[in-house]
Design a protein around this motif. Structure first.
Motif, short mmCIF file in Angstrom:
data_model
loop_
_atom_site.label_atom_id
_atom_site.label_comp_id
_atom_site.label_asym_id
_atom_site.label_seq_id
_atom_site.Cartn_x
_atom_site.Cartn_y
_atom_site.Cartn_z
N SER A 96 0.82 -1.22 0.00
CA SER A 96 0.00 0.00 0.00
C SER A 96 0.85 1.26 0.00
N THR A 97 2.17 1.10 0.18
CA THR A 97 3.08 2.26 0.18
C THR A 97 4.28 1.95 -0.70
N ARG A 98 4.92 3.03 -1.21
CA ARG A 98 6.09 2.84 -2.06
C ARG A 98 7.29 2.29 -1.31
N SER A 99 7.32 2.52 0.02
CA SER A 99 8.45 2.04 0.81
C SER A 99 8.31 0.57 1.21
N GLY A 100 7.15 0.01 1.00
CA GLY A 100 6.90 -1.37 1.40
C GLY A 100 7.62 -2.38 0.51
N ARG A 101 7.92 -3.51 1.09
CA ARG A 101 8.58 -4.58 0.35
C ARG A 101 7.89 -5.91 0.66
N LEU A 102 7.89 -6.78 -0.34
CA LEU A 102 7.29 -8.11 -0.18
C LEU A 102 8.24 -9.15 -0.75
N ALA A 103 8.55 -10.16 0.04
CA ALA A 103 9.39 -11.27 -0.40
C ALA A 103 8.57 -12.56 -0.38
N ILE A 104 8.54 -13.22 -1.53
CA ILE A 104 7.82 -14.50 -1.63
C ILE A 104 8.82 -15.55 -2.06
N ASP A 105 8.99 -16.56 -1.25
CA ASP A 105 9.86 -17.66 -1.64
C ASP A 105 9.20 -18.98 -1.29
N TRP A 106 9.56 -20.00 -2.01
CA TRP A 106 8.94 -21.32 -1.81
C TRP A 106 9.96 -22.41 -2.08
N GLN A 107 9.67 -23.56 -1.49
CA GLN A 107 10.53 -24.73 -1.68
C GLN A 107 9.67 -25.98 -1.55
N VAL A 108 10.21 -27.09 -2.06
CA VAL A 108 9.48 -28.36 -2.04
C VAL A 108 10.35 -29.39 -1.34
N ASP A 109 9.75 -30.08 -0.37
CA ASP A 109 10.46 -31.13 0.35
C ASP A 109 9.51 -32.31 0.54
N GLU A 110 9.82 -33.43 -0.10
CA GLU A 110 9.01 -34.65 0.01
C GLU A 110 7.54 -34.38 -0.32
N GLU A 111 7.33 -33.79 -1.49
CA GLU A 111 5.98 -33.53 -2.00
C GLU A 111 5.19 -32.54 -1.13
N LEU A 112 5.86 -31.74 -0.32
CA LEU A 112 5.20 -30.71 0.47
C LEU A 112 5.74 -29.35 0.04
N LEU A 113 4.85 -28.50 -0.48
CA LEU A 113 5.22 -27.15 -0.88
C LEU A 113 5.10 -26.22 0.31
N THR A 114 6.19 -25.49 0.61
CA THR A 114 6.17 -24.48 1.67
C THR A 114 6.41 -23.11 1.05
N SER B 94 6.52 -18.98 1.68
CA SER B 94 6.68 -17.95 2.71
C SER B 94 6.35 -16.58 2.11
N TRP B 95 5.51 -15.84 2.80
CA TRP B 95 5.07 -14.49 2.39
C TRP B 95 5.53 -13.52 3.49
N GLU B 96 6.49 -12.65 3.18
CA GLU B 96 7.08 -11.78 4.19
C GLU B 96 6.98 -10.32 3.74
N GLU B 97 6.23 -9.52 4.52
CA GLU B 97 6.08 -8.10 4.23
C GLU B 97 6.94 -7.28 5.18
N SER B 98 7.43 -6.13 4.68
CA SER B 98 8.22 -5.22 5.50
C SER B 98 8.13 -3.82 4.92
N GLY B 99 8.45 -2.82 5.76
CA GLY B 99 8.52 -1.44 5.29
C GLY B 99 7.18 -0.77 5.09
N GLY B 100 6.08 -1.43 5.39
CA GLY B 100 4.76 -0.83 5.23
C GLY B 100 4.25 -0.26 6.54
#
Length: 495
Positions: A399-417, A419-425
């Protein structure tokens, strides 16, 4: 091109209220049909296709509940949308009774024109889209029937040429044979050997060997043909399967004709065999496609109906925007799945599609391997990502120009994890209650996919973790440090 109007039935015993409903709904541009009693409404329904029924609960003779029960008993109207209007305070028991009768919503009096128009519009559009899908399904069925007719005509043409041995050889998938009824000698041409998957050098044509190549379930067809010729039949046709020595099963149609002597005794039987395996497979694919289209259309309508029924908002505009956003998210993942022939969808593609409406530059960072999702998983995860992006754009880091969003994912034994991490908002406060967005996200990830959706309401920004099994087998994730409380509109406050 203007869209086709649908019929909306207004049922009330008071002319003044009917007039008011007409004025409110006139701007929708649909056909408004009036009924001043329950019995008159039933007469209209038997003569007219109705998209939505707006009915008063309190009417003499036949009240709204009784009318709804009678409507639902008719097979034509079991899925017709009915909205009740009640001028008195409706108890929870009455509401449950109404929903059991098939009502999709209640509208209290005094009626808010904007709310009534919005509700009617949603169900009118749903009806219109349903009819469009039915039309497309009928067109598909017509094409399947036309194709089947073409195949039958093609088979008829082949039968006309079955007695020409030279054309049978040239066709490649046809063969001819001759059986001396008296001596028992057989003669096969090259096409016949090819169909059965044997060669003249290593296969002796005799009744025992031929029967050994027939599918066990079709051996009786040969016995039946012999019996028919013994009874005086001069021609016989049947479909049967053969089992080649390499194990492959082929479908064939065989036509045989008997030659008799002066006394009428059968002395020779000649015939033609046509390999129709590809035709059979084409018919199976067409039938499968028709069933698959019907299944997917019903699933899409069920999801859209759930979104319409479960979405909540304080204002009509917010309600419409929320519904459109969720249905658009469903449409985007549907397009991705269609391009892959419904084999699946890549996770990165889903995220890119949800990012498309925003111009965020370098505010978002993505990291993770290529992950192929099953169709059902892709649909559910697309709606969950839509909720996260929408709320972040309204209240969170996006919602702000200073905000940041990091989305990362990984797969381990057929389980997708993921991660949604927001900062600076804006500073975040832990919400006091769960809203619809979070409840639906949790329900879809946990109930439908057997995964977990977990939230950590940090002051510097939301941290969310989604754990989703990549197979149909339900996976249970280990509990972590996250707090699973949440809110649909991620309520934040500036510090």
């Amino acid at each position: 091109m203007d869209q086709e109007k649908v019929n909306i039935l207004l049922v009330d015993d008071q002319p003044a209220k009917l007039l008011a409903y007409e004025v409110i709904l006139k701007d929708l541009g649909e056909n408004l049909v009036i009924a001043s009693s329950g019995r008159e409404a039933l007469e209209v329904l038997l003569k007219t296709e109705i998209a939505v029924i707006l009915v008063d609960v309190c009417m003499p003779e036949l009240d709204g509940f009784e009318l709804a029960a009678m409507i639902r008993e008719h097979p034509r109207f079991q899925k017709t949308a009915m909205i009740f209007i009640s001028a008195i305070q409706v108890s929870d028991i009455d509401r449950l009774r109404g929903y059991e009768m098939g009502a999709v919503d209640y509208v209290p009096v005094p009626v808010v024109p904007e709310v009534l128009r919005a509700k009617i519009k949603v169900f009118a559009e749903l009806y219109r889209k349903t009819r469009e899908l039915e039309r497309l399904n009928h067109e598909l069925e017509d094409r399947v029937r036309a194709r089947t007719a073409e195949l039958e005509a093609s088979t008829a043409k082949l039968r006309e040429s079955e007695q020409r041995r030279s054309m049978a050889i040239a066709a490649g998938k046809m063969g001819s044979w001759d059986w001396d009824w008296i001596s028992g000698d057989w003669m096969w041409d090259e096409g016949q050997y090819r169909i059965f998957g044997v060669s003249p050098e290593n296969f002796e044509v005799n009744p025992a060997n031929v029967q050994a190549l027939l599918h066990p379930d079709d051996v009786d067809q040969l016995r039946k043909a012999i019996a028919e010729f013994n009874k005086g039949t001069r021609a016989y046709e049947t479909e049967f399967r053969i089992m080649r020595p390499d194990g492959e099963v082929r479908w064939c149609v065989g036509t045989a004709a008997a030659t008799t002597d002066e006394s009428g005794r059968v002395v020779r039987v000649s015939g033609v065999t046509v390999d129709i395996t590809e035709r059979k497979r084409a018919e199976e694919r067409q039938n499968l496609l028709a069933r698959e289209v019907d299944h997917r259309a019903k699933n899409a309508l069920a999801l859209a109906q759930s979104i319409v029924r479960l979405t909540r908002a304080d204002e009509v505009k917010a309600y419409v925007n929320a519904v459109e956003g969720r249905i658009n998210a469903l449409a985007r993942v549907h397009t991705i799945l269609s391009l892959s022939s419904w084999q699946g969808a890549e996770l990165s593609r889903l995220i890119d599609e949800e990012l498309a409406p925003y111009s965020l530059g370098d505010q978002i960072k993505l990291a993770g391997p290529e992950v192929q999702l099953l169709p059902a998983t892709a649909q559910t995860l697309a709606l969950a990502l839509h909720e996260l992006f929408t709320n972040s754009a309204k209240y969170g880091a996006l919602s702000t120009r200073s905000g940041r969003l990091a989305i990362d994912w990984q797969v381990d034994e057929e389980l997708l994890t993921l991660s949604w991490e927001e900062s600076g908002g804006p500073l975040v406060k832990t919400p006091k209650s769960r809203g619809f967005g979070t409840r639906s996200l949790l329900a879809s990830i946990e109930s439908q996919l057997g995964g977990q959706a977990q939230f950590d309401w940090r002051a510097e920004g939301l941290l969310c973790r989604l754990e989703v099994p990549l197979t149909s087998k339900t996976a249970t994730a280990a509990p972590g440090k996250f707090d699973t409380a949440g809110s649909a509109e991620l309520q934040r406050a500036s510090g």
